[in-house]
Structure formats: structure tokens, C-alpha cells
Design a protein around this motif. Structure first.
Motif, PDB file in Angstrom:
ATOM      1  N   TYR A 150       0.686  -1.405   0.217  1.00  0.00           N
ATOM      2  CA  TYR A 150      -0.125   0.047   0.134  1.00  0.00           C
ATOM      3  C   TYR A 150       0.735   1.455   0.163  1.00  0.00           C
ATOM      4  O   TYR A 150       1.964   1.300   0.637  1.00  0.00           O
ATOM      5  CB  TYR A 150      -1.020  -0.237   1.185  1.00  0.00           C
ATOM      6  N   PRO A 151       0.214   2.342  -0.500  1.00  0.00           N
ATOM      7  CA  PRO A 151       0.972   3.672  -0.565  1.00  0.00           C
ATOM      8  C   PRO A 151       1.030   4.264   0.961  1.00  0.00           C
ATOM      9  O   PRO A 151       0.250   3.924   1.788  1.00  0.00           O
ATOM     10  CB  PRO A 151       0.299   4.464  -1.554  1.00  0.00           C
ATOM     11  N   SER A 152       1.803   5.209   1.018  1.00  0.00           N
ATOM     12  CA  SER A 152       2.378   5.585   2.494  1.00  0.00           C
ATOM     13  C   SER A 152       0.777   6.233   3.313  1.00  0.00           C
ATOM     14  O   SER A 152       0.505   6.212   4.291  1.00  0.00           O
ATOM     15  CB  SER A 152       3.382   6.902   2.483  1.00  0.00           C
ATOM     16  N   ARG A 153       0.160   7.038   2.074  1.00  0.00           N
ATOM     17  CA  ARG A 153      -0.933   7.674   2.926  1.00  0.00           C
ATOM     18  C   ARG A 153      -2.093   6.702   3.712  1.00  0.00           C
ATOM     19  O   ARG A 153      -2.761   6.967   4.387  1.00  0.00           O
ATOM     20  CB  ARG A 153      -1.823   8.524   1.829  1.00  0.00           C
ATOM     21  N   TYR A 154      -2.318   5.518   2.975  1.00  0.00           N
ATOM     22  CA  TYR A 154      -3.236   4.556   3.351  1.00  0.00           C
ATOM     23  C   TYR A 154      -2.828   3.181   3.837  1.00  0.00           C
ATOM     24  O   TYR A 154      -3.391   2.291   4.264  1.00  0.00           O
ATOM     25  CB  TYR A 154      -4.091   4.233   1.808  1.00  0.00           C
ATOM     26  N   ARG A 155      -1.466   3.469   4.039  1.00  0.00           N
ATOM     27  CA  ARG A 155      -0.847   2.188   4.687  1.00  0.00           C
ATOM     28  C   ARG A 155      -1.302   1.723   5.655  1.00  0.00           C
ATOM     29  O   ARG A 155      -1.661   0.499   5.992  1.00  0.00           O
ATOM     30  CB  ARG A 155       0.538   2.401   4.642  1.00  0.00           C
ATOM     31  N   ALA A 156      -1.334   2.423   6.846  1.00  0.00           N
ATOM     32  CA  ALA A 156      -1.904   2.095   8.248  1.00  0.00           C
ATOM     33  C   ALA A 156      -3.451   1.371   8.242  1.00  0.00           C
ATOM     34  O   ALA A 156      -3.431   0.028   8.588  1.00  0.00           O
ATOM     35  CB  ALA A 156      -1.732   3.121   9.125  1.00  0.00           C
ATOM     36  N   LYS A 157      -4.151   2.181   7.563  1.00  0.00           N
ATOM     37  CA  LYS A 157      -5.829   1.633   7.759  1.00  0.00           C
ATOM     38  C   LYS A 157      -5.604   0.271   6.695  1.00  0.00           C
ATOM     39  O   LYS A 157      -6.639  -0.391   7.159  1.00  0.00           O
ATOM     40  CB  LYS A 157      -6.666   2.658   7.216  1.00  0.00           C
ATOM     41  N   SER A 158      -5.230   0.406   5.569  1.00  0.00           N
ATOM     42  CA  SER A 158      -5.457  -0.830   4.621  1.00  0.00           C
ATOM     43  C   SER A 158      -4.472  -2.024   5.186  1.00  0.00           C
ATOM     44  O   SER A 158      -5.069  -3.148   5.049  1.00  0.00           O
ATOM     45  CB  SER A 158      -4.389  -0.540   3.334  1.00  0.00           C
ATOM     46  N   MET A 159      -3.310  -1.852   5.772  1.00  0.00           N
ATOM     47  CA  MET A 159      -2.749  -3.062   6.687  1.00  0.00           C
ATOM     48  C   MET A 159      -3.531  -3.397   7.606  1.00  0.00           C
ATOM     49  O   MET A 159      -3.451  -4.686   8.081  1.00  0.00           O
ATOM     50  CB  MET A 159      -1.321  -2.561   7.019  1.00  0.00           C
ATOM     51  N   ALA A 160      -4.427  -2.518   8.207  1.00  0.00           N
ATOM     52  CA  ALA A 160      -5.261  -3.157   9.249  1.00  0.00           C
ATOM     53  C   ALA A 160      -6.228  -3.944   8.869  1.00  0.00           C
ATOM     54  O   ALA A 160      -6.581  -4.823   9.598  1.00  0.00           O
ATOM     55  CB  ALA A 160      -5.949  -1.587  10.030  1.00  0.00           C
ATOM     56  N   LEU A 161      -6.816  -3.528   7.790  1.00  0.00           N
ATOM     57  CA  LEU A 161      -7.965  -4.690   7.115  1.00  0.00           C
ATOM     58  C   LEU A 161      -7.375  -5.923   6.804  1.00  0.00           C
ATOM     59  O   LEU A 161      -8.088  -6.858   7.134  1.00  0.00           O
ATOM     60  CB  LEU A 161      -8.537  -3.700   6.154  1.00  0.00           C
ATOM     61  N   ALA A 162      -6.075  -5.722   6.407  1.00  0.00           N
ATOM     62  CA  ALA A 162      -5.565  -6.994   5.797  1.00  0.00           C
ATOM     63  C   ALA A 162      -5.298  -8.102   7.191  1.00  0.00           C
ATOM     64  O   ALA A 162      -5.632  -8.953   7.312  1.00  0.00           O
ATOM     65  CB  ALA A 162      -4.291  -6.957   5.025  1.00  0.00           C
ATOM     66  N   THR A 163      -4.469  -7.061   8.096  1.00  0.00           N
ATOM     67  CA  THR A 163      -4.366  -7.927   9.317  1.00  0.00           C
ATOM     68  C   THR A 163      -5.659  -8.686  10.024  1.00  0.00           C
ATOM     69  O   THR A 163      -5.746  -9.535  10.521  1.00  0.00           O
ATOM     70  CB  THR A 163      -3.335  -7.091  10.224  1.00  0.00           C
TER      71      THR A 163
END
Length: 601
Positions: free
Chosen positions: A450-463
Motif C-alpha cells: 500500500y501507499p504511505s497515505r493509506y498504509r496503516a488503515k489498509s494494513m489494518a484491514l488485511a491484518t
């Protein structure tokens, strides 16, 4: 520590030598931007000394942050052993008046084992926006505090209050879920690109180490104690690991990409210099900071949590990548690894060898072979390793399920000793395949996706997907195995087969790529099976194409931040031509996507 050298490659690849000379003579406009980051300049004016393979700063950072994986692994290894301990069973199990024995019902064991996964799912979802708000470092610190609270609730549970153990594990799950997001993200945003895969995979290595250490401690306490010390000693030791991580992380800075995106350009550059082991004039520092700046300039200002979350799904290729991350984490669970780790003492209870010894064998293999995975990910690559791993685990589960259902005497396994040994052998072979491929590498891909702007929230969904399926498997495995016995293995075999196809058709190769390059590759619809051949354009072209894709009008803040609105300076005034940074950096480090073609020279 060792560094990369290009001399051996250049002797064998005359065309590459000529390309290097051309790139060294290419000139830009030499403009210096705010924050000391060069937008152009003579390629030859930068430092091109070989990059250290690993610095001591990078090593200690990797070991400390990976302690988050150890915390999860230790807790996983604990509960598997507790279910087979007589004191734990008599205190929190159910009494059978007909047999005079204590036992765990499928519902109770499912809740005790699986509720941690519900906590981890919630913890991962919460940690995403929290990490964007307070930073990666302080989020890790907060996760360690929550773990201590959960451990206190669990260890203080009175006799028969099994639900307090369950709720303690739920609170532990909040911490483990947050750390399972924060650790790979911290590594992805900080590690040098040429060892990023190995460093993120260290998270999985420490998970396996935690499982193994917990199994060893369980074995000792179960052998030497007959009271609550059997399980309270392992729980008490569990306080140590988050204490080390929580205090240690305060000695490290936040990630370079987080600092850069919040206007702390010099701090971001200083962190990169330490982990790369080079000075500020090194080409690798210039190139990577410029890529981060280009992606940042292509974005609008943040618009609030809700709208930003909605835009996360509508941004270029983001829905595709979110779906891919969620699917990969689901299939990591559906490989069937936790079938052995959570219920190993129960699966092999009727086998000739002690279930605790069996767990030690499996956990020892799991830890030792993960080191192979750290080598594979940087030398063979993500895609090939995952596809081969899927095929290997598919075969292992086919044999495991067939032997368990057709050859093993499940009523009295001692009547079929050869089948019992075969089960343990193929369980071990499966762990070998998992620990070297899908175990560590999926966490790496999620960190890169994921790109930096959305990395935290996108990784949260995947995790969260990982933990949802973790819970489902933990809760329902006892019911399923009770109904179809070892044939459950056929389900995992099919999932492994399907997982290999998903990797081939949808996952891009991230070896020797920066995070910004990978973002561009997904946006440009690079075919996964051709992803190793892709070459990134020159920096200015890269910057213009990023802005074009996002269709934004932007202006640069003094410290590298971005504000949506009128454009203060025209892109046409920037330098027109520049050396391809990906090619240049790979030439001077002896790595890169062009090597396959060059080998044919």
C-alpha cells in the motif's frame, strides 16, 4: 558488516558497464529543494559507494521491533500447552461425573483459544488510525501496556472462573493485534529496500521463536510442578517480553516515511542515513527521499477520518490491493499451520510419542527453518517462493490426511506405529514449507502493498482478515475434526493449491524495489508474471506520472508536506531529464531488475 560489490558483475556484463558510464555522465539542473533534498543534479556528484548489506543500527532495530512477533508467538505456544496440563484442566475445565475426569468442551476450548483472535481483530482495526494519529513508535509502546493489563487479568483468574481467562486473552488480543500491524509497518517504512523483505520476515521468525520458547517452558513446568505453577510461571514470564519492547522502542525514532509526511524531512533523512549506513550525499538517500516526495506531492490534503477512509477504496488500484491483502492473509491462515500450533497437543495425544515432545519437535523445526525463509525472500523472491511453498504444503497435507484417515488406528494408535510416525514426519515437512514461505513472506507483501497515505488503515484491514480466520479456525477446528477426523487436511490441501494460483496471477514481485516503486507498479497495471522486468522511469517523469494518475493540483510546503489547492510552482520549470534512479542505484549496488536480461549477453 558486509556490503555489495559490483566489480564481479561488471566483468561479466560488458553492456551493463557501458550503461553505468552513460548514467554517470548524465546531468540534471542541480536544483536543491527545501529540506536539503536534491531534485536534480549531476549523478556523478553523489556518493556511489556500495551500500552496507546491514548496519548495526538496522540490526538492533530489527531485533527489538520484532519482539512484537515474539509476544504473539509466546502466547500462542502457551495456550497449546495449557490445554494438556492437569492443573489447568481441573481448574477451568468441566467435570464428567460418569468418568470422574475433567475435560474441555468444544465450546469452552474454542472460546479460550479463539477469543484472543477476536481481540487481535479489533486491536488491528483500532491500531491503524491510531498509528496515523500518534505515530508508529508510540502505538507500539501503547500496545505493550495493554498486553500487561491482559496478562494480569488472565493470571489472576480464580478457580472455575474460566471466563476470566477467556477475557484476559481477549485483552491480550487487543495488544497482539495492534503489534501485528505495527511491527511489519514499522519495518516496511524503515528498512533499506534491498533487505526489507528479510527484515519484515524477522517478525515471523520471532513468532516461531516465541512459540518454541513457550513450548520449552511448558515442557519444564509441566514436568516439575503439579500445581498452578505449571501454567502461572509461563504466564508470569510473559510480562518480560512487552517490557523489553515497550521500553526499547522509546530509544528509536519514528519511521522515515511517517516523519517525512509530517514535515520532519531532516529527521527522516537522518533515520535513513543510520539504517542505510551512508552519508546524506549518497545516491540511495537522494533517490528514495525524492520518490517519497513525489508520492506525497501527488496527494491532496487529508480530509478527515471518514472521507479519507472512503477515498482509500476509490484511490487508484486501492480496492484491488485491499482485496488482495485481505485474501492473502486469509490464505495464510488456511494453509493449516495453526491446526498444528494451537491443537498440537490434542492432535497427537493418541500418537505413540508424548504430545509435549511432539510440540517441541514441530516448534523447533518452525523456528529453525524460518531462517531459510529470510534467505529465500531476498535471493529467490516473493512470488517463486510462495508458489513453491503452496505446492509443497499441498502435497504434505494430502499425505497427512490420507495416512490419518486410512492408515491410522484412531481408537488405539499404538496398533499402527508406522502411521503415527508418518503423521509426525509429514507434519514436520509441512512446517518446513510454511516457515520458509507463507509464514514470513505474507507479512512482507502486506507491508509493501500500500501507499504511505493509506498504509496503516489498509494494513489494518488485511491484518484483521488474518485474525478473523485465525479465530474461525481456532473455534471450529475441534468440531470439524470431531466430524471428519483427519480428512480436515484435504480442506487445507485445497486452500494451499488455490493460494499458489492467487500469488501467480495477482502478486507483484517486490524484491529490490522501494515501496514507492511498488505503488507505481500496481497503479500502472504491471502484469505480476512480468513484474521482475519492469524499470522505473527517471525521477521527474516518475513525479509527473504520479500527479497525473491522482489528477491533483498541489503545492509544496516548505518542509516537504503537501497542501491541496493552487500550484505555487510549475512542474515545467523543473528539470526535464534525469538518470533513471532505479537503474542507477541498482548498478552501484550490484542488484536490479535488469540482471536477467543482462545475463544473456
Amino acid at each position: 558488516m558486509p556490503s555489495f560489490s559490483t566489480s564481479a558483475y561488471l566483468k561479466r556484463l560488458p553492456r551493463l558497464r557501458r550503461d553505468q558510464e552513460k548514467q554517470k555522465t548524465a546531468n540534471g539542473n542541480g536544483v536543491v529543494a527545501n529540506g536539503g533534498v536534491h531534485h536534480g543534479g549531476d549523478y556523478d556528484s553523489y556518493d556511489h559507494t556500495p551500500l552496507p548489506w546491514l548496519t548495526w543500527n538496522g540490526f538492533f532495530m530489527g531485533v527489538l521491533v520484532s519482539m512484537g512477533g515474539f509476544i504473539f508467538g509466546y502466547d500462542t505456544g502457551q495456550i497449546s500447552g495449557f490445554l494438556g496440563m492437569e492443573d489447568f484442566l481441573s481448574r477451568y475445565g468441566q467435570y464428567n461425573h460418569k468418568t470422574g475426569e475433567y475435560y474441555f468442551s468444544n465450546v469452552r476450548v474454542g472460546l479460550i483459544v479463539g477469543l484472543l483472535s477476536i481481540g487481535t481483530l479489533i486491536g488491528a482495526l483500532i491500531a491503524g488510525p491510531v498509528a496515523d494519529k500518534i505515530g508508529r513508535r508510540w502505538s507500539i509502546f501503547a500496545g505493550c501496556i495493554v498486553f500487561h493489563v491482559g496478562n494480569i487479568v488472565q493470571i489472576a483468574a480464580p478457580t472455575h472462573h474460566w471466563y476470566q481467562v477467556m477475557m484476559g486473552r481477549w485483552v491480550l488480543g487487543l495488544s497482539v493485534g495492534a503489534l501485528s500491524l505495527m511491527v511489519p509497518m514499522y519495518m516496511a517504512e524503515t528498512a533499506p529496500f534491498h533487505i526489507r523483505g528479510a527484515m519484515i520476515s524477522t517478525y515471523q521468525l520471532f513468532i516461531t521463536l516465541g512459540i518454541f520458547i513457550a513450548a520449552c517452558i511448558n515442557f519444564v513446568t509441566n514436568k516439575h510442578y503439579a500445581d498452578t505453577a505449571q501454567w502461572r510461571i509461563p504466564m508470569g514470564i510473559g510480562f518480560l517480553w512487552p517490557l523489553i519492547l515497550g521500553l526499547g522502542i522509546l530509544a528509536f525514532p519514528d519511521t522515515p516515511r511517517y516523519d517525512f509526511r509530517h514535515g520532519r524531512v531532516e529527521k527522516a533523512k537522518a533515520t535513513m542515513m543510520r539504517v542505510y549506513g551512508v552519508n546524506e550525499q549518497h545516491w540511495s538517500i537522494h533517490k528514495e527521499l525524492e520518490e517519497i516526495r513525489a508520492k506525497l506531492e501527488a496527494e491532496t490534503a487529508k480530509t478527515g477520518f471518514i472521507r479519507d477512509t472512503i477515498e482509500m477504496f476509490t484511490a487508484p488500484r486501492m480496492f484491488y490491493r485491499i482485496a488482495l491483502g485481505v485474501t492473502l492473509q486469509m490464505f495464510q491462515q488456511l494453509t493449516g499451520a495453526n491446526y498444528f500450533f494451537y491443537y498440537g497437543t490434542l492432535i497427537f495425544k493418541g500418537v505413540s510419542i508424548s504430545p509435549f515432545v511432539t510440540q517441541l519437535i514441530l516448534n523447533g523445526i518452525n523456528f529453525g527453518t524460518t531462517f531459510i525463509g529470510l534467505w529465500l525472500i531476498e535471493n529467490v523472491g516473493r512470488r517463486k517462493s510462495l508458489i513453491c511453498g503452496s505446492a509443497w504444503m499441498f502435497v504434505c497435507f494430502l499425505i497427512f490426511a490420507s495416512v490419518g484417515h486410512f492408515a491410522l488406528d484412531r481408537a488405539d494408535p499404538t496398533n499402527t506405529p508406522h502411521a503415527s510416525i508418518a503423521l509426525i514426519c509429514f507434519a514436520s515437512f509441512f512446517i518446513l514449507g510454511f516457515a520458509t514461505t507463507w509464514g514470513p513472506m505474507v507479512w512482507t507483501i502486506i507491508g509493501e502493498l500500500y501507499p504511505s497515505r493509506y498504509r496503516a488503515k489498509s494494513m489494518a484491514l488485511a491484518t484483521a482478515s488474518n485474525w478473523l480466520w485465525n479465530f474461525l479456525l481456532a473455534f471450529f477446528t475441534n468440531f470439524i475434526t470431531g466430524a471428519i477426523d483427519f480428512r480436515y487436511g484435504y480442506v487445507f490441501a485445497a486452500c494451499n493449491f488455490l493460494g499458489g494460483f492467487i500469488v501467480y496471477f495477482f502478486v507483484l514481485e517486490g524484491r529490490n524495489r522501494t515501496l514507492e516503486e511498488l505503488d507505481t507498479m500496481y497503479i500502472e497495471h504491471v502484469l505480476p508474471w512480468r513484474s521482475t522486468e519492469w524499470e522505473m522511469p527517471a525521477l521527474e517523469q516518475f513525479r509527473k506520472s504520479s500527479i497525473s494518475v491522482y489528477n491533483r493540483d498541489v503545492e509544496a510546503r516548505p518542509e516537504g508536506g503537501v497542501v491541496s489547492g493552487e500550484t505555487e510552482r510549475s512542474l515545467e520549470k523543473e528539470e526535464e531529464d534525469e538518470v533513471s534512479p532505479a537503474t542507477a542505484l541498482r548498478v552501484q549496488t550490484g542488484m536490479g531488475a535488469g540482471w536477467k536480461d543482462e545475463m544473456d549477453v
